[in-house]
Scaffold this motif. Structure first.
Motif, mmCIF file in Angstrom:
data_model
loop_
_atom_site.group_PDB
_atom_site.id
_atom_site.type_symbol
_atom_site.label_atom_id
_atom_site.label_comp_id
_atom_site.label_asym_id
_atom_site.label_seq_id
_atom_site.Cartn_x
_atom_site.Cartn_y
_atom_site.Cartn_z
ATOM 1 N N GLY A 139 27.318 33.552 -11.107
ATOM 2 C CA GLY A 139 28.160 33.962 -9.990
ATOM 3 C C GLY A 139 27.437 34.006 -8.668
ATOM 4 O O GLY A 139 28.063 34.274 -7.639
ATOM 5 N N LYS A 140 26.130 33.735 -8.661
ATOM 6 C CA LYS A 140 25.396 33.803 -7.402
ATOM 7 C C LYS A 140 25.748 32.672 -6.457
ATOM 8 O O LYS A 140 25.569 32.781 -5.253
ATOM 9 N N LYS A 141 26.258 31.568 -7.017
ATOM 10 C CA LYS A 141 26.676 30.472 -6.129
ATOM 11 C C LYS A 141 27.850 30.903 -5.245
ATOM 12 O O LYS A 141 27.949 30.491 -4.090
ATOM 13 N N LEU A 142 28.730 31.714 -5.794
ATOM 14 C CA LEU A 142 29.834 32.225 -4.987
ATOM 15 C C LEU A 142 29.321 33.136 -3.877
ATOM 16 O O LEU A 142 29.821 33.093 -2.740
ATOM 17 N N ILE A 143 28.337 33.945 -4.169
ATOM 18 C CA ILE A 143 27.761 34.813 -3.135
ATOM 19 C C ILE A 143 27.095 33.979 -2.050
ATOM 20 O O ILE A 143 27.230 34.261 -0.850
ATOM 21 N N HIS A 144 26.359 32.917 -2.475
ATOM 22 C CA HIS A 144 25.756 32.022 -1.475
ATOM 23 C C HIS A 144 26.833 31.350 -0.632
ATOM 24 O O HIS A 144 26.652 31.146 0.576
ATOM 25 N N ASN A 145 27.913 30.994 -1.266
ATOM 26 C CA ASN A 145 29.019 30.376 -0.531
ATOM 27 C C ASN A 145 29.591 31.338 0.510
ATOM 28 O O ASN A 145 29.908 30.938 1.645
ATOM 29 N N ILE A 146 29.738 32.609 0.150
ATOM 30 C CA ILE A 146 30.227 33.613 1.105
ATOM 31 C C ILE A 146 29.239 33.761 2.260
ATOM 32 O O ILE A 146 29.624 33.878 3.425
ATOM 33 N N ARG A 147 27.946 33.739 1.941
ATOM 34 C CA ARG A 147 26.934 33.830 2.998
ATOM 35 C C ARG A 147 27.043 32.661 3.980
ATOM 36 O O ARG A 147 26.970 32.832 5.196
ATOM 37 N N LYS A 148 27.217 31.461 3.425
ATOM 38 C CA LYS A 148 27.335 30.285 4.298
ATOM 39 C C LYS A 148 28.566 30.375 5.196
ATOM 40 O O LYS A 148 28.519 30.024 6.379
ATOM 41 N N SER A 149 29.670 30.833 4.629
ATOM 42 C CA SER A 149 30.878 30.952 5.454
ATOM 43 C C SER A 149 30.700 32.001 6.547
ATOM 44 O O SER A 149 31.178 31.821 7.672
ATOM 45 N N LYS A 150 29.981 33.082 6.238
ATOM 46 C CA LYS A 150 29.714 34.092 7.251
ATOM 47 C C LYS A 150 28.858 33.523 8.378
ATOM 48 O O LYS A 150 29.119 33.741 9.569
ATOM 49 N N GLU A 151 27.832 32.808 7.992
ATOM 50 C CA GLU A 151 26.963 32.216 9.006
ATOM 51 C C GLU A 151 27.704 31.197 9.845
ATOM 52 O O GLU A 151 27.480 31.087 11.054
#
Length: 940
Positions: free
Chosen positions: A655-667
């Motif tokens: 599930g860490k890929k989803l968290i990374h995806n959220i980080r990218k969208s925030k950035e």
């Protein structure tokens, strides 16, 4: 002195001068002068009126629009003192308004409206008469005054309406009656319109009339009653006028200002208003009888204004008359109920008839009147009222009647007598509501919840056992399909929680299915949460889901008042339900988890992240019921509150890929905001976004449940990126259009709604995003200086002919395609690309060809062609012709547009002189037209 500036050529100076004059009129004419002016003050008012009249001189014609604003302020300042002083002003403006060439009609109407409000309609009509009943030469009709009177009549003499407009209405209505039943002419329709416009003035005359005690007589009341019976189209205006008579005088009594101030503003004191209400009370009994009869004869969609008028007159009716009226209506309702009970119950699946033009049953009408009467009844009659309602609630044959009966209790709570009855007879009300729970129909559920709320609001602290008796019903209602019923259930849960938080005693022995020896319990919030939590062990997933939803709502409302230990136990318990296999239960758990993350204290939620985040991640790949989007929104909220590191640390590896995806969208969003701020647009867009965010949800609870900060295109794009990476990591062969998340698109017709059940709906569904076709513009053809067509060159390329020119609109000339002229050649080209045989694109962008031949369209008289060719040979001009009309000699050419075919033709043989013929349709190589070679010699 200031008025001289109104003749200035500068518009700004004229506006400033008019605003200065308006300020003088507003601030320099006190109310005392208007109320009782002295002789000197009367002289001053006369000079002021003369100065206002001088502003209408031709000298100030350029500033008349500004002058009109000054005149409006003049009428507002002087009020009724303008009656003898402003006659000339009204005359001049009325003459300007009647002129067809005058452009300031809107501004003139505003001034005349202020004159009507200040001077009264009688004074204005004395200066500008309507002239509608009799037309005389030199006296134009002024029907345009009727809308102005309708919007501005107030606080005047009601006797003027009786003397001026009632005869006018009778005369016009008589002309309509004289026409008979034949087809209405335009003249008759005008007469009907004047009648309606005349009675549209009645509500204005009824707004604080100065002579109510004299003008509203028995004769006038009988006239109004007859009109209510005979002319349904006038009922709305008459009822609104009768209602205004009562409400305007009641408003005067409710004003906290002194009598002197009220007298200056409305020329009516509180004592006069009280006397007016007493005068109307003498007619209330007869008027109510008329209104009841009219109400029973009116369709349901037109009854609202009648019921409001009835309510107004019930408020001033004597108690004895109200009691007599209630007794009569109750007896009639009991008779109607006996007929309903004696009738057999209709089958459940019986088709319903259209009820738009159908009168409702008598019982429905009588029930409406009972509900309206209920708030004005004396206390001894409520026992009879509750007995009547108890006979209606068990009736399952008529859900609408049952629904109306439940509406009685919220209405009782709005009056002092009704609230007292709900408190004193609360036990009877509890028994009534508990006994009717099993017979409640679906349409009446929302009104039943509102009735339960009225009972809870007046519940004594010693009868709190009523709350657990109805709690299961309210919890199940939190999952109702009807949105209004769900909202009523949520509000009732909150009301129950507040009632429990006030303290009291719960006699558990009085609760159904409880041991008679059960001890009493103390009422508090923790006990209330324990009651709701009992539904978590329900026998069906629906009950469990409803209990979780109810807990979510009350936790959001009372989280700051609960013991942290109770909250911890609740969160840990519901954390287990996230592992359930039932989607309905999990969907409610997701809502609870979101509220917990958003509202609960950080110190309480942070230790639970290690179990909450993995449970959420287990549903992040579920596509049904929008679980994937909900999980991502919850994680976004968790990231916003606890940070990326804390959430990532608690996430499983998959599930860490989803968290990374959220980080990218925030950035990405942060970069976008930085770029916008650099462009100087951040402040404005931020305010717009904030307004949109605040206006999306009706309550904070809805925003907490359904809101998210990333419900825009960036969030959608990040979803796509995440699932593409998921598909690639699994090595699955995902098509580009599917893995890219493009989904399915439906093209809607802007003129008609999309019918998904139609057979043609399938043709509107696309797997790729449809791109709207650009409208084809006019065809442009290039010719050289000699008028010959130029082909094979690009306007932007190196081979462009500098002498070429573009002819626009040539295809608009009505010339037959292929007749050898320049216009015909252009038309032939247009027909080739847009005609019947032109290539088309079908679904998915595939090319479609028409192989049908039109009779007569593709055939040609060879003799006539030969004659025309001979004439072309003598004149030496080329000929552009449709390729399928070719002559005998044909050949392949290499030039032209798209490698076109060049054909030569003679007069019936292939040996003639070859002309320059361009076959436009055959030039479209690769479009399904077979290219053939003739036996003749093709020449360029």
């Amino acid at each position: 002195m200031v008025s001289e500036y109104l003749s200035s050529a500068s518009h700004d100076i004229r506006v400033s001068a008019s605003e200065c004059l308006i300020s003088f009129l507003v601030n320099c004419v006190p109310d005392s002068i208007v109320a009782e002016p002295s002789i000197l003050e009367e002289k001053t008012l006369e000079r002021l009126a003369q100065a206002a009249e001088d502003l209408l001189n031709v000298k100030y014609q350029a500033a008349w629009m500004e002058v009109f604003h000054v005149q409006s302020a003049f009428f507002e300042a002087l009020r009724w003192r303008a009656i003898p002083l402003a006659r000339n002003i009204v005359t001049v403006i009325g003459g300007l308004r009647a002129s067809q060439s005058f452009n300031g009609k809107k501004e003139a109407d505003a001034v005349l409206g202020k004159a009507i409000q200040s001077m009264g309609p009688e004074a204005v009509l004395d200066i500008l008469p309507l002239n509608l009943r009799t037309s005389q030469k030199g006296q134009p009709g002024r029907a345009w005054l009727l809308p102005l009177l309708r919007d501005n009549v107030i606080n005047t003499d009601l006797a003027h309406f009786r003397s001026e407009f009632v005869p006018l209405s009778e005369a016009m209505y008589q002309r309509v009656m004289d026409h008979g039943a034949s087809e209405k002419t335009m003249e008759v329709k005008i007469f009907e319109t004047i009648v309606q416009q005349t009675w549209a003035l009645f509500p204005g005359y009824c707004n604080l009339p100065l002579d109510l005690d004299k003008a509203f007589s028995q004769d006038f009341a009988e006239l109004l009653s007859n009109l209510l019976y005979s002319q349904p189209e006038l009922r709305a205006d008459i009822c609104r006028g009768l209602q205004t008579l009562v409400e305007s005088n009641r408003e005067i009594l409710a004003v906290e200002a002194g009598d002197e101030e009220i007298q200056v503003r409305s020329r009516i004191s509180k004592s006069i208003a009280q006397a007016n209400l007493g005068h109307l009370a003498n007619f209330a009994g007869n008027l109510l009888a008329v209104l009841f009869n009219v109400y029973s004869q009116t369709l349901p969609q037109y009854r609202g204004y009648i019921l409001q008028c009835i309510n107004a007159y019930l408020s001033i009716t004597k108690e004895k008359e109200i009691l007599e009226t209630f007794t009569r209506v109750a007896e009639m309702l009991e008779t109607a109920l006996a007929e309903i009970i004696s009738q057999p119950q209709p089958p459940k699946h019986q088709p319903k008839e259209a009820s738009s033009n159908k009168m409702p049953p008598t019982s429905h009408t009588l029930m409406d009147l009972i509900i309206t009467l209920s708030v004005y009844l004396p206390l001894p009659t409520y026992l009879q009222l509750f007995a009547l309602i108890s006979s209606i609630l068990p009736l399952t044959q008529d859900p609408q009647l049952q629904k109306k009966a439940y509406k009685l209790f919220p209405r009782l709570a709005t009056s002092p007598n009704g609230a007292t009855a709900l408190q004193t007879r609360n036990q009877d009300l509890q028994s009534l509501l508990l006994s009717s729970a099993s017979s409640t129909s679906a349409p009446a559920r929302r009104d039943r919840l509102l009735a339960l709320a009225a009972a809870i609001s007046h519940l004594p602290s010693t009868d709190l056992h009523f709350i657990p008796c109805i709690l299961s019903e309210v919890v199940i209602a939190a999952k109702e399909v009807n949105e209004k019923a769900r909202s009523a259930a949520f509000d009732l849960l909150v009301l129950m929680g507040r009632k429990m938080s006030e303290g009291g005693t719960i006699e558990q022995a009085k609760i159904p299915h409880m041991d008679p020896s059960a001890p009493k319990a103390e009422a508090n919030l923790e006990e209330f949460f324990t009651m709701i939590s009992a539904g978590l062990v329900g026998s069906t997933p629906h009950v469990v889901s409803a209990s979780i939803t109810a807990l979510t709502r009350v936790l959001y409302e009372f989280h700051s008042s609960l013991n942290p230990t109770v909250i911890e136990d609740l969160v840990s318990t519901l954390d287990l339900f996230l592992a359930s296999n039932n989607r309905e239960i999990v969907r409610s758990c997701l809502g609870f988890t979101k509220v917990a993350i958003v509202t609960l204290p950080e110190a309480l939620v942070r230790p639970r992240l290690k179990s909450l985040i993995p449970s959420l991640m287990s549903w992040s790949k579920e596509h049904k019921s929008r679980f994937r989007a909900k999980v991502k929104h919850i994680l976004e909220r968790a990231v916003r509150r606890f940070g990326f590191e804390a959430v990532e640390r608690c996430s499983p590896e998959d599930g860490k890929k989803l968290i990374h995806n959220i980080r990218k969208s925030k950035e990405r969003k942060k970069r976008k905001r930085t770029e916008t701020a650099a462009a100087g647009e951040d402040g404005e867009e931020g305010e717009v976004d904030e307004r949109k965010r605040k206006g999306r949800f009706e309550s904070e609870y809805d925003e907490a449940i359904y809101g998210s900060e990333d419900e825009d295109t960036d969030s959608a794009a990040s979803d796509n990126e995440y699932h593409i990476s998921q598909a690639r990591s699994k090595g699955s062969n995902v098509r580009k259009d599917d893995s890219g998340g493009k989904g399915t698109y439906i093209v809607e017709d802007p003129d008609e709604p999309l019918d998904l059940l139609s057979r043609s709906a399938l043709g509107r569904i696309f797997t790729s995003k449809p791109v709207p076709l650009k409208p084809r513009g006019k065809t442009k053809a290039k010719v050289d200086l000699d008028g010959k067509l130029v082909f094979g060159t690009s306007s932007n390329g190196a081979g462009a002919d500098d002498d070429a020119m573009v002819i626009e609109g040539a295809n608009e000339v009505d010339v037959e395609p292929g007749d050898g002229t320049l216009e015909g050649g252009i038309n032939a080209y247009v027909e080739a690309i847009r005609g019947r045989d032109a290539v088309q694109r079908g679904r998915g962008g595939r090319l479609k060809f028409s192989n049908k031949r039109q009779r007569g369209g593709d055939e040609m008289d060879v003799d006539k062609v030969g004659e025309r060719e001979g004439r072309r040979e003598k004149s030496g001009k080329g000929r552009v012709e449709d390729g399928r009309r070719g002559g005998v000699g044909k050949g392949r050419g290499t030039g032209g547009v798209r490698g076109g075919r060049i054909s030569g033709s003679g007069s019936g043989s292939g040996n003639g002189v070859a002309k320059k013929r361009v076959d436009f349709k055959s030039q479209r190589r690769g479009l399904g037209v077979q290219k053939g070679s003739g036996g003749g010699m093709g020449k360029r």
